[in-house]
Write a protein that holds these residues in place. Structure first.
Motif, PDB file in Angstrom:
ATOM      1  N   TRP A 267       0.754  -1.315  -0.014  1.00 24.98           N
ATOM      2  CA  TRP A 267      -0.045   0.110  -0.006  1.00 24.98           C
ATOM      3  C   TRP A 267       0.944   1.222  -0.083  1.00 24.98           C
ATOM      4  O   TRP A 267       0.680   2.125  -0.577  1.00 24.98           O
ATOM      5  N   SER A 270       2.515   1.967  -3.239  1.00 25.30           N
ATOM      6  CA  SER A 270       1.430   2.337  -4.296  1.00 25.30           C
ATOM      7  C   SER A 270       1.556   3.766  -4.127  1.00 25.30           C
ATOM      8  O   SER A 270       0.877   4.153  -5.128  1.00 25.30           O
ATOM      9  N   ARG A 271       1.693   4.414  -3.171  1.00 24.68           N
ATOM     10  CA  ARG A 271       1.434   5.804  -2.873  1.00 24.68           C
ATOM     11  C   ARG A 271       2.585   6.545  -3.309  1.00 24.68           C
ATOM     12  O   ARG A 271       2.548   7.815  -3.221  1.00 24.68           O
TER      13      ARG A 271
END
Lengths: 273, 282
Positions: A267, A270-271
């Protein structure tokens, strides 16, 4: 509207390219190799057929039952060892990535101070990555003694190898424009690396470090098998005592922790960028 | 409304940049420049025109040795820069600002940080490697941004700016070097016509105010004639025109381009072409 536009409206379409025979050739070669390796390694279909049911039976023993529940009083010990596992992975990821950064900036072809620096750097990186981490951990455990230090060092080397290699490749694809402008303004080699190259690859660097951390957590969980610290030691012990409910519990808890870290890290990555 | 007369070629003084029998041959054998002899003086606004591949970029890049001449000499402020060791070369480059067609900004860094890279060669290495810019350098960088009209963008990421604004950041970066010479390699080729004229006006004005020798590569002939004090024409690596804008006739154009003017050699002129550009150029 014409009845058949495909025939009448486009007289000038070029003929479709013939199917590339090269694809068939490649597929043939791949299958030939597969067949050859199966024969060479003596694949035995009998063993497969007999083994599969046993596989299910074995895994069944790992699951808790009413007469054989998971030993939950064992959890505090697992917790301690799991934290050690994560510490090994985290420490190795941080130290390894920190070492990889300057090395990658030195080793990238478009930045390197010279051709021999580049070749030397690349050669060293390839060498580092040829050593499997478990073998390295075994060797280091023999040198530094049984315990987490050997695991930490082994995974540091692994992290260094993978992050430096990935970062090197990324640096070689960056926009050369900013480096040219730093050069034109009188900037030195190090200033090019720091002011033109690094800002362009900073998100990638973070992503690679996180990726190395994910791999390290999984690797650290089995390091104990060769005496290099972490949860793996307990796992091996329980396996050798054939204490299947304990093995089941360890695997389950490790799985949950790895899953949580993986999900979080993915996560986070992905940022970036 | 500049009153500065263009007296560069007539009053004898020391050239800021000179080429003496300079040639460049690339490793693939291509001769990009052939036996160039030129003198450029402080404060001159020189536009170099020619087809792509004529050697415009190579000529400009010889001045800060982003390209190394293979024969002859290049002097900057009297000093022969050919064969200068790395440290000495960086000192020369420190005072030569350069802007590029694609701006060459670090897109992910702030505008201010991009401008501060103009200070790298003016500061001791330990400061630049630790990122410790003295307050006066930061003030200078901000002042440069103010001069190009975008002080409010200082803390934004460079890639949030429009093309014209990014080229202004690049000009501010060059100004932060406190240069004697400004090199511009196709500075407006990526910009729309009004923005292109604005950037050319800015360059012209800075050149006037700072008495900067400015060498600009341009493709568009009308733009060259509008802004230049002096035009250099290159063809196949050879000097084929060196003179004022008034001397630029249809024939000299055909000499440089080896053909007639086509519509795509001309950028549509902006209605309000500035007074000082006209008075300086014609």
């Amino acid at each position: 509207m014409e009845d058949n536009p495909a025939h009448s409206a486009r007289p000038s379409l070029p003929p479709p390219p013939p199917f590339p025979w090269q694809l068939w050739a490649i597929a043939g070669v791949v299958f030939a190799f597969l067949w050859w390796s199966a024969v060479e390694t003596g694949v035995n279909w009998e063993a497969f057929r007999e083994g599969f049911p046993e596989l299910g039976e074995y895994f069944g023993r790992l699951l808790p039952t009413s007469e054989n529940p998971w030993p939950l009083d064992y959890l505090p010990l697992i917790q301690e060892k799991l934290i050690e596992t994560i510490k090994i992975a985290l420490g190795a990821s941080i130290i390894g990535s920190a070492l990889a950064l300057p090395f990658a900036l030195l080793g990238a072809r478009n930045l390197a101070a010279g051709k021999w620096v580049y070749n030397l750097g690349r050669g060293f990186l390839n060498l580092v990555r040829t050593i499997p981490d478990l073998i390295l951990a075994t060797l280091l455990a023999a040198v530094f003694g049984i315990g987490p230090v050997a695991g930490l060092l082994a995974l540091t080397v692994f992290t260094f190898g993978i992050v430096a290699k990935l970062l090197c490749d990324t640096i070689e694809t960056i926009d050369p424009g900013p480096m040219e402008s730093v050069t034109a303004a009188g900037g030195s080699y190090l200033e090019r690396a720091l002011y033109a190259a690094f800002p362009q690859v900073a998100p990638d660097f973070t992503a690679y470090s996180l990726y190395a951390f994910e791999v390290n957590v999984r690797a650290a969980a089995v390091l104990g098998l060769v005496g290099a610290g972490g949860i793996g030691a307990n796992l091996q012990q329980s396996i050798s005592f054939m204490n299947y409910s304990r093995v089941g519990l360890i695997i389950f808890v490790t799985f949950i922790v790895v899953l949580i870290i993986d999900t979080f890290s993915t996560w986070l990555r992905s940022r970036l960028v | 409304m500049s009153s500065t007369p263009n007296d560069a070629p007539t009053v004898p003084r020391d050239p800021m940049v000179s080429f003496e029998n300079t040639s460049v041959q690339y490793p693939n054998g291509h001769r990009a420049l052939q036996n160039i002899n030129l003198n450029f003086y402080p404060g001159e606004f020189v536009v170099i025109v020619g087809l792509s591949g004529a050697g415009k970029s190579t000529l400009i890049r010889c001045v800060n040795r982003l390209v190394n001449p293979t024969e002859g000499i290049v002097r900057v402020a009297g000093q022969n820069i050919i064969g200068l060791p790395d440290g000495e070369l960086r000192k020369v480059r420190a005072r030569i600002g350069m802007i590029f067609q694609n701006y060459n900004l670090v897109r992910r860094s702030s505008v201010l940080r991009n401008v501060l890279t103009g200070r790298l060669a003016h500061l001791p290495a330990w400061r630049t490697l630790l990122g410790l810019f003295p307050q006066e350098d930061v003030q200078l960088a901000l002042a440069c941004l103010e001069r190009v009209g975008i002080p409010e963008k200082a803390y934004q990421r460079a890639d949030t700016l429009s093309g014209g604004q990014q080229q202004r950041v690049a000009i501010a970066r060059a100004l932060a070097q406190q240069p004697y010479i400004l090199l511009a390699d196709e500075p407006v080729a990526s910009l729309d016509p009004p923005t292109a004229h604005q950037v050319m006006r800015d360059l012209k004005q800075l050149s006037r105010e700072e008495n900067l020798l400015t060498l600009v590569n341009l493709h568009f002939v009308d733009m060259a004639i509008t802004y230049a004090d002096r035009i250099i024409g290159l063809r196949g690596g050879e000097l084929v025109y060196d003179g004022t804008t008034e001397g630029m006739t249809e024939e000299s154009f055909e000499e440089i381009y080896q053909r007639r003017i086509r519509p795509d050699d001309v950028l549509i002129k902006e209605a309000d072409t500035p007074v000082e550009a006209v008075s300086g150029g014609r």
